[in-house]
Scaffold this motif. Structure first.
Motif, mmCIF file in Angstrom:
data_model
loop_
_atom_site.group_PDB
_atom_site.id
_atom_site.type_symbol
_atom_site.label_atom_id
_atom_site.label_comp_id
_atom_site.label_asym_id
_atom_site.label_seq_id
_atom_site.Cartn_x
_atom_site.Cartn_y
_atom_site.Cartn_z
ATOM 1 N N UNK A 102 -17.614 24.552 -42.935
ATOM 2 C CA UNK A 102 -16.958 24.901 -41.670
ATOM 3 C C UNK A 102 -15.446 24.697 -41.742
ATOM 4 N N UNK A 103 -15.053 23.579 -42.356
ATOM 5 C CA UNK A 103 -13.614 23.301 -42.420
ATOM 6 C C UNK A 103 -12.916 24.272 -43.377
ATOM 7 N N UNK A 104 -13.577 24.604 -44.497
ATOM 8 C CA UNK A 104 -12.997 25.582 -45.431
ATOM 9 C C UNK A 104 -12.790 26.921 -44.724
ATOM 10 N N UNK A 105 -13.801 27.351 -43.976
ATOM 11 C CA UNK A 105 -13.692 28.636 -43.261
ATOM 12 C C UNK A 105 -12.557 28.592 -42.237
ATOM 13 N N UNK A 106 -12.471 27.475 -41.531
ATOM 14 C CA UNK A 106 -11.435 27.374 -40.500
ATOM 15 C C UNK A 106 -10.044 27.363 -41.132
ATOM 16 N N UNK A 107 -9.914 26.600 -42.235
ATOM 17 C CA UNK A 107 -8.605 26.523 -42.892
ATOM 18 C C UNK A 107 -8.199 27.886 -43.428
ATOM 19 N N UNK A 108 -9.183 28.600 -43.997
ATOM 20 C CA UNK A 108 -8.864 29.926 -44.530
ATOM 21 C C UNK A 108 -8.375 30.843 -43.420
ATOM 22 N N UNK A 109 -9.095 30.873 -42.322
ATOM 23 C CA UNK A 109 -8.722 31.828 -41.266
ATOM 24 C C UNK A 109 -7.384 31.439 -40.640
ATOM 25 N N UNK A 110 -7.124 30.149 -40.545
ATOM 26 C CA UNK A 110 -5.838 29.747 -39.945
ATOM 27 C C UNK A 110 -4.667 29.991 -40.879
ATOM 28 N N UNK A 111 -4.934 29.972 -42.194
ATOM 29 C CA UNK A 111 -3.817 30.179 -43.118
ATOM 30 C C UNK A 111 -3.646 31.653 -43.469
ATOM 31 N N UNK A 112 -4.500 32.499 -42.951
ATOM 32 C CA UNK A 112 -4.370 33.934 -43.210
ATOM 33 C C UNK A 112 -4.387 34.729 -41.916
ATOM 34 N N UNK A 113 -3.500 34.363 -41.002
ATOM 35 C CA UNK A 113 -3.454 35.111 -39.746
ATOM 36 C C UNK A 113 -2.701 36.419 -39.965
ATOM 37 N N UNK A 114 -2.764 37.266 -38.987
ATOM 38 C CA UNK A 114 -1.899 38.430 -39.023
ATOM 39 C C UNK A 114 -0.455 37.921 -39.048
ATOM 40 N N UNK A 115 0.390 38.627 -39.770
ATOM 41 C CA UNK A 115 1.795 38.224 -39.852
ATOM 42 C C UNK A 115 2.459 38.403 -38.483
ATOM 43 N N UNK A 116 3.172 37.378 -38.071
ATOM 44 C CA UNK A 116 3.905 37.443 -36.811
ATOM 45 C C UNK A 116 5.332 37.914 -37.084
ATOM 46 N N UNK A 117 5.709 39.016 -36.488
ATOM 47 C CA UNK A 117 7.048 39.557 -36.722
ATOM 48 C C UNK A 117 8.045 38.751 -35.900
ATOM 49 N N UNK A 118 8.869 37.942 -36.591
ATOM 50 C CA UNK A 118 9.806 37.086 -35.854
ATOM 51 C C UNK A 118 11.161 37.747 -35.681
ATOM 52 N N UNK A 119 11.368 38.873 -36.334
ATOM 53 C CA UNK A 119 12.595 39.641 -36.093
ATOM 54 C C UNK A 119 12.193 41.102 -36.045
ATOM 55 N N UNK A 144 7.964 38.228 -45.780
ATOM 56 C CA UNK A 144 6.916 37.458 -45.115
ATOM 57 C C UNK A 144 6.950 36.024 -45.666
ATOM 58 N N UNK A 145 7.177 35.077 -44.774
ATOM 59 C CA UNK A 145 7.272 33.678 -45.167
ATOM 60 C C UNK A 145 5.938 32.998 -44.885
ATOM 61 N N UNK A 146 5.373 32.393 -45.938
ATOM 62 C CA UNK A 146 4.122 31.630 -45.797
ATOM 63 C C UNK A 146 2.987 32.451 -45.199
ATOM 64 N N UNK A 147 2.917 33.715 -45.545
ATOM 65 C CA UNK A 147 1.864 34.618 -45.038
ATOM 66 C C UNK A 147 1.809 34.646 -43.522
ATOM 67 N N UNK A 148 2.913 34.319 -42.883
ATOM 68 C CA UNK A 148 2.845 34.047 -41.457
ATOM 69 C C UNK A 148 3.969 34.702 -40.662
#
Lengths: 238, 238
Positions: free
Chosen positions: A205-222, B187-191
């Motif tokens: 469960x933790x592996x799955x959660x960590x994977x999904x949280x570290x591979x989110x859609x890229x957030x365009x900050x600019x 893309x920084x940190x896949x995020x």
């Protein structure tokens, strides 16, 4: 994805937890990209380098009831180890310190990265729990870790010095910084802490959660044009 | 920390953005742990492998005004490049395709990881913008990338085949998946996505934000005893 594990070579739940994590990883889709790094923790810093008693005797002395009570405690943890497919000889294990074993684990990480360190960690745990070998004795240590792939001359250099002692202490301090009060203590992606030898499903469960949280859609900050010129299919902003 | 950059070898804002990111990294406290991986993007997929005109001529034809208008556009972007310390000869650059250059960038990543790929990327950009060399010509490509450290035989193997073409297309599809409409796209940190050659300060802000978000205090997702047995200073739960 990175997994950091604080663990001691003489810690039964650490070996059991290692097997449970391995079970979880065996079905984890992204296991190829997982790197496991082992960190030092000393359960029993006062244990001697030269053994004077078995673990069973030490347990009986510490908790009362004598060697028989210690023997019964070991029976119980060996039964759990057996459920993970391991036949231990832990009744014969000696109470010994692990500082030198931990220094060699740091040597392994330095010399051959997580892959070599993982082989050395497995070899030390197996030597202690399955073969009841003395993991504080220098000749035994040399034999165990060189079979796992460490260079004998480098091993002797560490055993003859205090090399990597600072790294061991730094690991222990870091565990205390996390609030870890025991081991195994597993940290997934520098983010999720798992205390104790949890069931394989919990690791999954933790592996799955960590994977999904570290591979989110890229957030365009600019956005293009907002101070940052770009080239696109219609040409460059010049 | 990982930085992925979609970029084209013939994209002026990509080279300028590279310098601005390098400026940001030069003052970033954790730059030692930063890995930069370059990804392919084709700004002008219809550009020929054998050049028939300069970029100035192509710009003048595309936007009207002839070579003089194209020349004036290049003047403007060269002025910005000069602010980043680069003296370009982009007026002499030829309009050429970059498929082969991108395939060699993938070869570099495969053969020598991000360090070698970074040297090859810099060499290709410098060859095109500073030396106005033809980055589609195989002899020129071989000369440029072998000086940067690629093995000549491996380079010839790629140039004689379609090796790494799939990787180039996969990169381009991935950029489209992010919603990138132009390059550079960082893309920084896949995020965090950064579109365009933003000022160095913007890169600094995103690097700082990514660092702090990827190094939070560890969140304890399980507790000892709650299904996971552990060993601590008071012994093992057995």
């Amino acid at each position: 994805m990175r997994i950091d594990i604080w663990s001691d070579v003489v810690c039964p739940w650490c070996f059991i937890g290692k097997r449970r994590l391995e079970t979880a990883l065996s079905t984890f889709e992204h296991a190829d990209g997982v790197e496991v790094v082992w960190h030092s923790y000393q359960l029993d810093p006062g244990a001697p380098a030269t053994p004077v008693e078995t673990v069973a005797e030490a347990l009986g002395r510490k908790y009362g009831g004598g060697p028989d009570a210690g023997w019964a405690m070991i029976d119980r943890v060996e039964a759990v180890a057996a459920e993970e497919g391991m036949l231990w000889r832990h009744h014969d294990s000696l109470r010994v310190g692990t500082m030198d074993a931990h220094r060699l684990l740091h040597l392994a990480l330095h010399e051959g990265g997580p892959a070599l360190q993982g082989r050395v960690k497995e070899a030390l745990l197996a030597a202690y729990f399955i073969d009841a070998r003395n993991v504080a004795d220098h000749d035994e240590l040399r034999a165990i870790v060189t079979v796992a792939g460490l260079d004998a001359a480098a091993v002797d250099g560490v055993l003859r010095s205090t090399q990597y002692a600072d790294e061991v202490w730094a690991d222990i301090e870091q565990a205390q910084g996390f609030g870890a009060t025991g081991v195994p203590f597993v940290v997934v992606d520098s983010k999720f802490g798992i205390s104790g030898a949890q069931p394989a499903e919990t690791f999954t469960q933790v592996l799955d959660r960590a994977w999904s949280e570290s591979h989110p859609a890229v957030e365009l900050v600019t956005t293009p044009g907002a101070g940052g010129d770009a080239c696109g299919p219609d040409g460059c902003a010049i």
